[in-house]
Design a protein around this motif. Structure first.
Motif, short mmCIF file in Angstrom:
data_model
loop_
_atom_site.label_atom_id
_atom_site.label_comp_id
_atom_site.label_asym_id
_atom_site.label_seq_id
_atom_site.Cartn_x
_atom_site.Cartn_y
_atom_site.Cartn_z
N TYR A 178 23.88 10.88 12.31
CA TYR A 178 24.31 10.82 13.70
C TYR A 178 25.67 10.13 13.82
O TYR A 178 26.54 10.60 14.55
N CYS A 182 28.62 12.14 15.66
CA CYS A 182 28.74 11.92 17.10
C CYS A 182 30.16 11.61 17.53
O CYS A 182 30.76 10.62 17.13
N GLY A 183 30.69 12.48 18.38
CA GLY A 183 31.97 12.23 19.03
C GLY A 183 31.83 12.26 20.54
O GLY A 183 32.82 12.35 21.26
N ALA A 184 30.60 12.18 21.04
CA ALA A 184 30.35 12.24 22.48
C ALA A 184 30.88 10.99 23.16
O ALA A 184 30.81 9.90 22.62
N GLU A 190 25.46 12.06 23.90
CA GLU A 190 24.76 11.36 22.82
C GLU A 190 23.30 11.78 22.77
O GLU A 190 22.74 12.03 21.70
N LEU A 193 22.88 15.49 21.49
CA LEU A 193 23.04 15.59 20.04
C LEU A 193 21.82 15.02 19.32
O LEU A 193 21.33 15.62 18.35
N ARG A 223 39.10 17.78 21.64
CA ARG A 223 38.34 16.62 21.17
C ARG A 223 39.14 15.34 21.32
O ARG A 223 38.60 14.29 21.67
N GLU A 412 29.49 18.37 24.86
CA GLU A 412 29.88 17.26 23.99
C GLU A 412 29.15 17.33 22.64
O GLU A 412 29.74 17.01 21.60
N SER A 416 30.88 17.67 19.02
CA SER A 416 30.61 16.81 17.87
C SER A 416 30.39 17.63 16.61
O SER A 416 30.93 17.31 15.54
#
Length: 647
Positions: A178, A182-184, A190, A193, A223, A412, A416
């Motif tokens: 994770y 994760c780039g949320a 979040e 994902l 992004r 999002e 990610s």
């Protein structure tokens, strides 16, 4: 039923000690005979394939450093100019005090100082934005260099020790899958994902996500923009809490109520104005205020309910509007992305505009708390008008809020996965097989391992081979293989590319026993906790989605006799339920399970060698049963043994 081997004959009668604890797990009945085949090794992919993202991250980070440096120099220059303006203002004050110049001259430095304050704030924002851009690309470089663990969102709040594989496969926590993905910027992203990583999607959903991720992969600008705009506030706001706006308004305000309230306020303000110029007596203005006060009291419940629904949501609305606006500007064409864009539209208007309007209404509503504005607010029923306007917004758009939040969460989450795909261009998208239960991988490696240390292997499950019995010495790579298989299955069924040269798999659920722990709080030993997990895996195997099981050192908490019988029964029972999987073991007697045609198992192994007194591993999987053991050698290496006796 029993099975014969070349060395001994084992009868699969349940031992009393295991049968008393897990009768359901040990229950196994007949299955069709299956053949088996071996497995091959595969060399790792070339690390130079990551050059493009690395070079682009460096180029953009350098660009943002230049922007930050320019903005910093401008900030410094503006600060010096402000100091100069302050000195000039002080001189003018002194001259005006002695009567040498008119006080009106002070307006010039005051206007200049105000303009400089505005300019300084803009330059500061540009510098901070550039610094956030630097941080975004530096994090990307850290991921490519393997320095990312502990620097991102770990998803610790999603940890569930009872999940069938999340803890075993390091899905959450520091250095987890994770954290790598994760780039949320919002809690919706979040949570979406996390949900994708915790449950396998069906093949049509996986294919739709794959197409969306492929479209988003080259969108580095998108992004970066999302990371930059959300960096300052994402840690403190929760746009998901805006679902309170979607609750139905108890008494929707009608047009008559809004017009009547507006007319009453207009009449009250008019009465006060007429009294102030002497056209009507004071009693007339007071009567108008009294009538308005009565109406305000009757509508006080509406004001209170509205305040409870929107209080403190200003930053949430800011972030949601910014994220929505950025997605609206991005051309999205894949079926899933186009559907999400359609979800965002409401009455032909862009949702960012609709959310921004609510943000303005909330600001106006909150202004009633300003000490200087309170007299005006009291005289005009300011809170009532704002509350009615917000209620009208909720009646018109409140039902769409949940859809917006869900769409943003999916966008999002897809972003990610796209970031992961961008940083690993040699990773492939798996093929989905809906005709047969299988997991066939060429050159599979662990996605959390640095490329320089990642050794690839081939794994083939399905058809004649339902189980791989993996034997080998300590630290030779058995558990890592299981984690590589499981983690890539999780990635594949979430819609992401996988760390392999090729992967073909069916719709699978995943279950593992790689990290079973005892629990003082629950009063369970490690062995009993493993039995509970095995029971859960049997139940999953009985479900509609076939199970991919990953059993590490199965039942090693009991004696060898019970372990052989129990492990054979568990594996046989899972296979009869349509499951496929891998089982690691140090107990070479378990390798004889492969001689039972009912199980359809194949023996493979990892091995090591002694090189100048040091243990050397190549982490390559080979067919057959391991013929060596390194336990005593490792004990000698650590000084625990000397010539077979305690040190």
């Amino acid at each position: 039923m029993g099975f014969d081997t070349s060395s001994a004959t084992y009868t699969a009668t349940h031992s009393a000690s295991l049968a008393n604890v897990m009768p359901a797990i040990l229950r196994h009945e007949g299955a069709n005979p299956l053949a088996s085949h071996g497995s091959l090794t595969y060399a790792g992919r070339m690390p130079e394939l990551q050059t493009a993202p690395r070079a682009e991250y460096r180029r953009r980070a350098d660009h943002h450093r230049e922007r930050a440096a320019v903005a910093g120099r401008r900030e410094e220059a503006i600060s010096r100019i402000r100091l100069g303006v302050a000195v000039v203002a002080a001189v003018l004050v002194a001259l005006a005090f002695v009567g040498r110049v008119s006080p009106w001259w002070l307006l010039a430095p005051a206007a200049a100082f105000a303009a400089l304050l505005v300019g300084h704030a803009r330059v500061r924002r540009r510098r901070r934005q550039a610094e956030r851009g630097i941080a975004f690309h530096e994090r990307g470089l850290a991921r490519l260099d393997g320095r990312w663990a502990g620097t991102g969102r770990t998803g610790a709040r999603f940890v569930d020790p009872h999940h069938p594989y999340a803890d075993d496969l390091d899905v959450f926590g520091e250095g987890s899958l994770y954290e790598l993905l994760c780039g949320a910027r919002t809690t919706m992203g979040e949570e979406t994902l996390a949900a994708w990583l915790l449950a396998p999607a069906d093949p049509p959903t996986v294919r739709a996500r794959q197409a969306a991720v492929q479209e988003l992969t080259p969108r580095l600008d998108l992004r970066e923009d999302l990371a930059v705009l959300g960096e300052a506030v994402a840690a403190t706001v929760r746009p998901d809490s805006l679902t309170s706006l979607a609750t139905p308004v108890t008494r929707p305000p009608g047009t008559g109520l809004r017009l009547g309230a507006a007319a009453l306020t207009a009449a009250t303000v008019g009465a006060i104005a007429l009294w102030s110029i002497g056209w009507i007596p004071l009693i007339g203005a007071l009567a108008a205020l009294a009538v308005q006060g009565l109406v305000h009291w009757r509508l006080g419940t509406r004001v209170h309910d509205t305040d409870r629904a929107v209080a403190g949501h200003g930053p949430d609305l800011d972030l949601l509007a910014a994220v929505l606006e950025r997605f609206e500007r991005e051309p999205l064409t894949s079926p899933l992305l186009a559907a999400l864009r359609g979800t965002l539209m409401t009455e032909g208007r862009r949702p960012s505009e609709v959310v921004a309007r609510l943000r303005r209404l909330v600001d106006l509503f909150d202004s009633r708390r300003n000490e200087f504005f309170k007299p005006v607010a009291l005289a005009t029923m300011w809170d009532v008008h704002c509350a009615l306007a917000i209620e009208t917004w909720r009646v018109r758009h409140g039902a769409a809020v949940a859809g917006w939040l869900a769409a943003v969460g999916q966008l999002e989450a897809l972003g990610s996965l796209a970031g992961f795909a961008y940083e690993h261009p040699a990773d492939v998208y798996p093929e989905l097989d809906e005709a047969e239960i299988r997991f066939e991988a060429q050159g599979i490696g662990h996605p959390l391992m640095a490329e320089a240390r990642c050794v690839r292997n081939d794994v083939a499950l399905g058809g004649a081979t339902r189980v791989l019995i993996v034997s080998g010495s300590n630290m030779s790579g058995k558990s890592t293989l299981l984690r590589a298989v499981g983690t890539n299955a999780v990635l594949a069924l979430a819609g992401a590319p996988v760390r392999a040269a090729r992967l073909r798999l069916s719709h699978l659920s995943v279950g593992a026993t790689l990290r079973i722990r005892d629990s003082l709080q629950e009063g369970t030993s490690r062995f009993y906790a493993e039995l509970i997990r095995l029971r859960d895996l049997v139940r999953i195997a009985d479900g509609p989605i076939p199970l991919l099981f990953l059993l590490d050192e199965i039942l090693h908490g009991t004696n060898s006799h019970d372990r052989r019988l129990g492990a054979a029964a568990v594996v046989s029972g899972l296979v009869q339920r349509g499951a496929i999987g891998l089982v690691t073991t140090h107990d070479l007697a378990l390798s004889e399970v492969a001689n039972d045609p009912v199980v359809g198992a194949t023996n493979v192994h990892f091995e090591d060698r002694l090189d100048d007194g040091a243990m050397v591993f190549d982490y390559r999987m080979r067919p057959g049963v391991v013929q060596t053991s390194n336990a005593l050698a490792l004990m000698r290496t650590l000084g625990l043994l000397r010539d077979g006796t305690p040190a």
